[in-house]
Design an enzyme around this catalytic site. Structure first.
Site, short mmCIF file in Angstrom:
data_model
loop_
_atom_site.label_atom_id
_atom_site.label_comp_id
_atom_site.label_asym_id
_atom_site.label_seq_id
_atom_site.Cartn_x
_atom_site.Cartn_y
_atom_site.Cartn_z
N GLU A 141 0.85 -1.20 0.00
CA GLU A 141 0.00 0.00 0.00
C GLU A 141 0.89 1.25 0.00
O GLU A 141 0.79 2.12 0.85
CB GLU A 141 -0.96 0.00 1.19
CG GLU A 141 -1.93 -1.16 1.21
CD GLU A 141 -2.93 -1.14 0.06
OE1 GLU A 141 -2.96 -0.15 -0.70
OE2 GLU A 141 -3.67 -2.13 -0.09
N ASP A 321 10.30 35.04 -21.12
CA ASP A 321 9.45 35.92 -20.31
C ASP A 321 9.93 37.37 -20.44
O ASP A 321 11.06 37.70 -20.06
CB ASP A 321 9.52 35.46 -18.86
CG ASP A 321 8.59 36.25 -17.95
OD1 ASP A 321 7.90 37.16 -18.45
OD2 ASP A 321 8.56 35.96 -16.74
#
Length: 428
Positions: A141, A321
Site C-alpha cells: 500500500e 518571459d
C-alpha cells in the site's frame, strides 16, 4: 496452518500470466526496484509474496522485511499474504509462524521475515539481524506512505551489508495524477521496472464469478469509478488542465524528422528554477513534442547560455518571459538569440486554452523532460473550501508550462489572427 508435508505445485498455477515475464526478470535480477501498481484483483501482492518466499528458500543470507504505513494493518495484509504463499507453494512444514510479535522463519536456514509499520520509523531504524541482510524489502500500500523522502530514509537504514537487493512496491494508484506515487513512476531509472496490471489478465476461477459480476456492473453504471478501482487508472479529481498529454519515449526516428523547432524560456534563479524547453510543433496534426529541457535553480546567465547552447546548437530563436529584459539582454550579449514574449491582457488564459484544447496531443519524453512531464501531468485547477474549482489557473509548479507558452506564442498569435479574420468576414 497445517504442519503436514505438502506437495509442491507448479508456479503457473499461482502466478498470473501478466507476471510471467516479470518473474523471469526477478530470477535474472535485472532490476533492484520493482514497482507494481494496479487495480483490485490484479494479484500483485500475491505475486510479490511468492517471489519473497521462493527467494529466501534459495539463499541462507536472505532476510525480508514487509512494511505498511500503519503497523496495526500488518497482520491482516502482508502477514496473511506471505502465509498464503507458503501454503500455496506446499512448503508449510519448512516455515515457522509466530504471531506475537509477527514473524516468519525458514527452518532449514534460519532466515526471517520481519514486519514493521512506518508509523514508528525508529523501530525500522533499530532492526538488527543476527545473520544475513535484508535482501527483500516490501512497501505494501505504497500510496499510504508520506513520500519519496520517507522511502529513502527507510531504505538507507535497511540496504546495508548485502550485495543483491529486491525492493518491491505495491499499491492501487490514487485518483489524482498529482499524487506523489503517480508522479514517481514517470521518472525513469535504469535499476527500476514499473508494472501496471489489472484483474482482466487473472484466471476467472482465481477471483470467483461474483468478483467479475461486481466489476462489470460498476463498468456499466459508473465507468470512471470502474477505471479507478478495477483498472487502477488515475482518473483524476476532475480538475486536470491537460488531458491531452502523453508521456512516452520519443524515438530517434521521430527526432530525425523534427524540423519545426520552438524554444521557450521562463526565468528563475532562487526558489524558482529557470526552465528552458525545446519543442517540435506539427501544425498539421496539432501535435507538440517536448524533447529538451533545462530546469535548475541558481543558474547564472553565463552558465544558462552554455547549457542552452548544448540543446540549441543551431541557435534558433528563443521566446522568453518579457518581464526580465536585463536577463534577455545578457543572454543576447552571450550569443543567444532571445526575444521577449508579447503577452498582453488575457494571454495566460488564451495560452493555456490553446495548449489544452487546441492541441490534439502534447507528447513529452520523460527521460529528456522529466520536470515537464511532472508539471503537465499534475497541473490541476485549485478548489475552494466547498470543493468547487476556481476559475483562474494556479501560478505555481508551472515553470515548464510557462516556457512552453512563450515558445508557442507565435503559433498562438497566428491562430488568434485567423479567428479574428473569420469573425470580421462573417460580419460583412
Amino acid at each position: 496452518m497445517t504442519s503436514q508435508k505438502q506437495t509442491p505445485v507448479k508456479l503457473t498455477s499461482l502466478i498470473a500470466p501478466s507476471f510471467h515475464e516479470l518473474h523471469w526478470d526477478i530470477l535474472e535480477h535485472k532490476h533492484t526496484h520493482y514497482k507494481l501498481a494496479g487495480g483490485r484483483g490484479s494479484t500483485k501482492s500475491s505475486f510479490i509474496s511468492l517471489e519473497i518466499i521462493l527467494g529466501m528458500m534459495q539463499d541462507p543470507e536472505a532476510n525480508a522485511i514487509a512494511m505498511r504505513k500503519v503497523g496495526r494493518f500488518l497482520e491482516e495484509s502482508v502477514f496473511e499474504q506471505l502465509r498464503w504463499a507458503i501454503e500455496g507453494l506446499g512448503v508449510s512444514d519448512k516455515w515457522k509462524v509466530r504471531f506475537s510479535p509477527l514473524g516468519l522463519s525458514y527452518l532449514p536456514f534460519g532466515n526471517k521475515i520481519i514486519f514493521r509499520g512506518a508509523d514508528d520509523p525508529q523501530k525500522i531504524k533499530s532492526v538488527k539481524l543476527k545473520k544475513g541482510y535484508f535482501k527483500y524489502i516490501w512497501f505494501e500500500e505504497r500510496s499510504e506512505f508520506d513520500g519519496p523522502e520517507e522511502e529513502r530514509t527507510i531504505l538507507q537504514s535497511l540496504m546495508r551489508g548485502g550485495t543483491d537487493y529486491y525492493v518491491f512496491y505495491s499499491w492501487n494508484p490514487p485518483k489524482s495524477i498529482n499524487s506523489w506515487v503517480n508522479q514517481d513512476i514517470l521518472l525513469e531509472r535504469p535499476d527500476t521496472i514499473v508494472s501496471h496490471t489489472d484483474y482482466r489478465s487473472v484466471p476467472r476461477d482465481w477471483l470467483g464469478e461474483q468478483f467479475f459480476i461486481e466489476a462489470e456492473h460498476l463498468r456499466d453504471t459508473k465507468p470512471k469509478a470502474y477505471e479507478h478501482e478495477y483498472l487502477g487508472v488515475a482518473t483524476g479529481t476532475g480538475g486536470a488542465v491537460f488531458e491531452n498529454v502523453t508521456v512516452r519515449t520519443i524515438t530517434d526516428e521521430e527526432l530525425s524528422r523534427f524540423d519545426r523547432i520552438k524554444n521557450g524560456l521562463d526565468f528563475g534563479y532562487g526558489a524558482d528554477p529557470l526552465a528552458y524547453i525545446k519543442m517540435h510543433y506539427n501544425k498539421t496534426r496539432k501535435r507538440l513534442f517536448l524533447f529538451g529541457e533545462i530546469y535548475a535553480v541558481k543558474l547564472g546567465n553565463t552558465k544558462a547560455a552554455r547549457e542552452i547552447r548544448k540543446l540549441n546548437p543551431l541557435n534558433h530563436y528563443i521566446t522568453a518571459d518579457s518581464e526580465e529584459p536585463r536577463a534577455i539582454a545578457a543572454l543576447n550579449e552571450l550569443g543567444l538569440r532571445v526575444i521577449g514574449a508579447k503577452k498582453g491582457p488575457g494571454s495566460v488564459d488564451y495560452g493555456m486554452e490553446f495548449l489544452s484544447d487546441e492541441l490534439e496531443e502534447i507528447v513529452i519524453d520523460p527521460k529528456r523532460c522529466p520536470n515537464a512531464a511532472r508539471e503537465f501531468t499534475s497541473y490541476e485547477l485549485e478548489q475552494d473550501k466547498d470543493g468547487n474549482f476556481k476559475g483562474s489557473y494556479p501560478d505555481k509548479n508551472n515553470h515548464t508550462i510557462d516556457a512552453v507558452r512563450y515558445g508557442m506564442e507565435d503559433a498562438m498569435t497566428r491562430r488568434k489572427a485567423k479567428i479574428k479574420n473569420k469573425a470580421r468576414a462573417g460580419l460583412r
